[in-house]
Scaffold this motif. Structure first.
Motif, PDB file in Angstrom:
ATOM      1  N   SER A  57      10.419 -12.974   8.970  1.00  0.00           N
ATOM      2  CA  SER A  57      11.403 -13.396   9.940  1.00  0.00           C
ATOM      3  C   SER A  57      12.607 -12.457   9.908  1.00  0.00           C
ATOM      4  N   GLN A  58      13.413 -12.519  10.913  1.00  0.00           N
ATOM      5  CA  GLN A  58      14.589 -11.654  11.023  1.00  0.00           C
ATOM      6  C   GLN A  58      15.530 -11.866   9.832  1.00  0.00           C
ATOM      7  N   THR A  72      -1.193   6.108  14.143  1.00  0.00           N
ATOM      8  CA  THR A  72      -2.020   6.153  12.941  1.00  0.00           C
ATOM      9  C   THR A  72      -1.171   5.768  11.732  1.00  0.00           C
ATOM     10  N   GLY A  73      -1.832   5.520  10.636  1.00  0.00           N
ATOM     11  CA  GLY A  73      -1.144   5.229   9.386  1.00  0.00           C
ATOM     12  C   GLY A  73      -0.830   3.759   9.219  1.00  0.00           C
ATOM     13  N   PRO A  74      -0.406   3.399   8.019  1.00  0.00           N
ATOM     14  CA  PRO A  74      -0.127   1.994   7.741  1.00  0.00           C
ATOM     15  C   PRO A  74       1.150   1.519   8.417  1.00  0.00           C
ATOM     16  N   CYS A  75       1.144   0.274   8.844  1.00  0.00           N
ATOM     17  CA  CYS A  75       2.341  -0.359   9.383  1.00  0.00           C
ATOM     18  C   CYS A  75       2.166  -1.870   9.247  1.00  0.00           C
ATOM     19  N   VAL A  76       3.281  -2.573   9.242  1.00  0.00           N
ATOM     20  CA  VAL A  76       3.274  -4.028   9.170  1.00  0.00           C
ATOM     21  C   VAL A  76       4.215  -4.532  10.258  1.00  0.00           C
ATOM     22  N   GLU A  77       3.701  -5.351  11.162  1.00  0.00           N
ATOM     23  CA  GLU A  77       4.533  -5.864  12.251  1.00  0.00           C
ATOM     24  C   GLU A  77       5.293  -7.103  11.810  1.00  0.00           C
ATOM     25  N   ILE A  78       6.596  -7.103  12.091  1.00  0.00           N
ATOM     26  CA  ILE A  78       7.461  -8.240  11.812  1.00  0.00           C
ATOM     27  C   ILE A  78       8.457  -8.355  12.956  1.00  0.00           C
ATOM     28  N   ASP A  79       8.482  -9.501  13.587  1.00  0.00           N
ATOM     29  CA  ASP A  79       9.435  -9.758  14.663  1.00  0.00           C
ATOM     30  C   ASP A  79       9.383  -8.697  15.755  1.00  0.00           C
ATOM     31  N   GLY A  80       8.193  -8.178  16.073  1.00  0.00           N
ATOM     32  CA  GLY A  80       8.049  -7.200  17.143  1.00  0.00           C
ATOM     33  C   GLY A  80       8.453  -5.785  16.774  1.00  0.00           C
ATOM     34  N   ILE A 113       5.340   3.028   1.129  1.00  0.00           N
ATOM     35  CA  ILE A 113       4.296   2.614   2.063  1.00  0.00           C
ATOM     36  C   ILE A 113       4.425   1.107   2.299  1.00  0.00           C
ATOM     37  N   PRO A 114       4.386   0.651   3.568  1.00  0.00           N
ATOM     38  CA  PRO A 114       4.475  -0.794   3.803  1.00  0.00           C
ATOM     39  C   PRO A 114       3.147  -1.478   3.487  1.00  0.00           C
ATOM     40  N   ILE A 115       3.243  -2.651   2.896  1.00  0.00           N
ATOM     41  CA  ILE A 115       2.045  -3.454   2.670  1.00  0.00           C
ATOM     42  C   ILE A 115       2.317  -4.854   3.222  1.00  0.00           C
ATOM     43  N   PRO A 116       1.301  -5.484   3.793  1.00  0.00           N
ATOM     44  CA  PRO A 116       1.514  -6.809   4.373  1.00  0.00           C
ATOM     45  C   PRO A 116       1.718  -7.868   3.306  1.00  0.00           C
ATOM     46  N   GLY A 117       2.361  -8.933   3.688  1.00  0.00           N
ATOM     47  CA  GLY A 117       2.491 -10.079   2.807  1.00  0.00           C
ATOM     48  C   GLY A 117       1.224 -10.912   2.875  1.00  0.00           C
ATOM     49  N   GLY A 118       1.212 -11.956   2.136  1.00  0.00           N
ATOM     50  CA  GLY A 118       0.069 -12.851   2.157  1.00  0.00           C
ATOM     51  C   GLY A 118       0.101 -13.793   0.973  1.00  0.00           C
ATOM     52  N   ASP A 135       6.040 -11.823   0.342  1.00  0.00           N
ATOM     53  CA  ASP A 135       6.525 -11.258   1.606  1.00  0.00           C
ATOM     54  C   ASP A 135       6.025  -9.829   1.758  1.00  0.00           C
ATOM     55  N   PRO A 136       5.985  -9.319   3.001  1.00  0.00           N
ATOM     56  CA  PRO A 136       5.679  -7.897   3.185  1.00  0.00           C
ATOM     57  C   PRO A 136       6.716  -7.062   2.437  1.00  0.00           C
ATOM     58  N   MET A 137       6.306  -5.875   1.984  1.00  0.00           N
ATOM     59  CA  MET A 137       7.229  -5.028   1.223  1.00  0.00           C
ATOM     60  C   MET A 137       6.780  -3.576   1.286  1.00  0.00           C
ATOM     61  N   TRP A 138       7.654  -2.691   0.872  1.00  0.00           N
ATOM     62  CA  TRP A 138       7.294  -1.296   0.692  1.00  0.00           C
ATOM     63  C   TRP A 138       6.981  -1.084  -0.779  1.00  0.00           C
ATOM     64  N   VAL A 139       5.968  -0.277  -1.055  1.00  0.00           N
ATOM     65  CA  VAL A 139       5.579   0.053  -2.417  1.00  0.00           C
ATOM     66  C   VAL A 139       5.507   1.569  -2.518  1.00  0.00           C
TER      67      VAL A 139
END
Length: 93
Positions: free
Chosen positions: A1-2, A20-28, A48-53, A79-83
């Motif tokens: 969330s924002q 191309t490449g990794p990305c994680v969508e959050i709030d558009g 690198i962004p990784i999705p939450g779950g 939560d999603p995060m960068w690693v």
């Protein structure tokens, strides 16, 4: 969330999904890889962004060799995060 990601206009965010490449969508918007340099040095690192779950943490009591320190099992939400793309030294950290 924002509320969890108020820095949408900062480094590591894109208004558009990369082709191309990794990305994680959050709030558009999209968390994307980025490279930063440690101030006052030439040392750079890539995040690198990784999705939450959710995942189950701990071992089941029925697992062979189970010990009490491995339990109880519980569901954890992350939560999603960068690693960091690569390991860093303690000094870099």
């Amino acid at each position: 969330s924002q509320d969890r990601f108020p820095q949408h206009d900062q480094i590591g965010w894109s208004e558009t999904k990369p082709a191309t490449g990794p990305c994680v969508e959050i709030d558009g918007k999209f968390m994307v890889p980025y490279t930063a340099t440690i101030p006052g040095t030439k040392i750079a690192f890539t995040m690198i962004p990784i999705p939450g779950g959710t995942y189950v943490m701990g071992a089941p009591e029925t697992e062979p060799g189970f010990s009490k320190e491995e339990g109880p099992q519980r569901t954890i939400e992350v939560d999603p995060m960068w690693v960091s793309e690569a390991e860093v030294t303690w000094a870099e950290y």
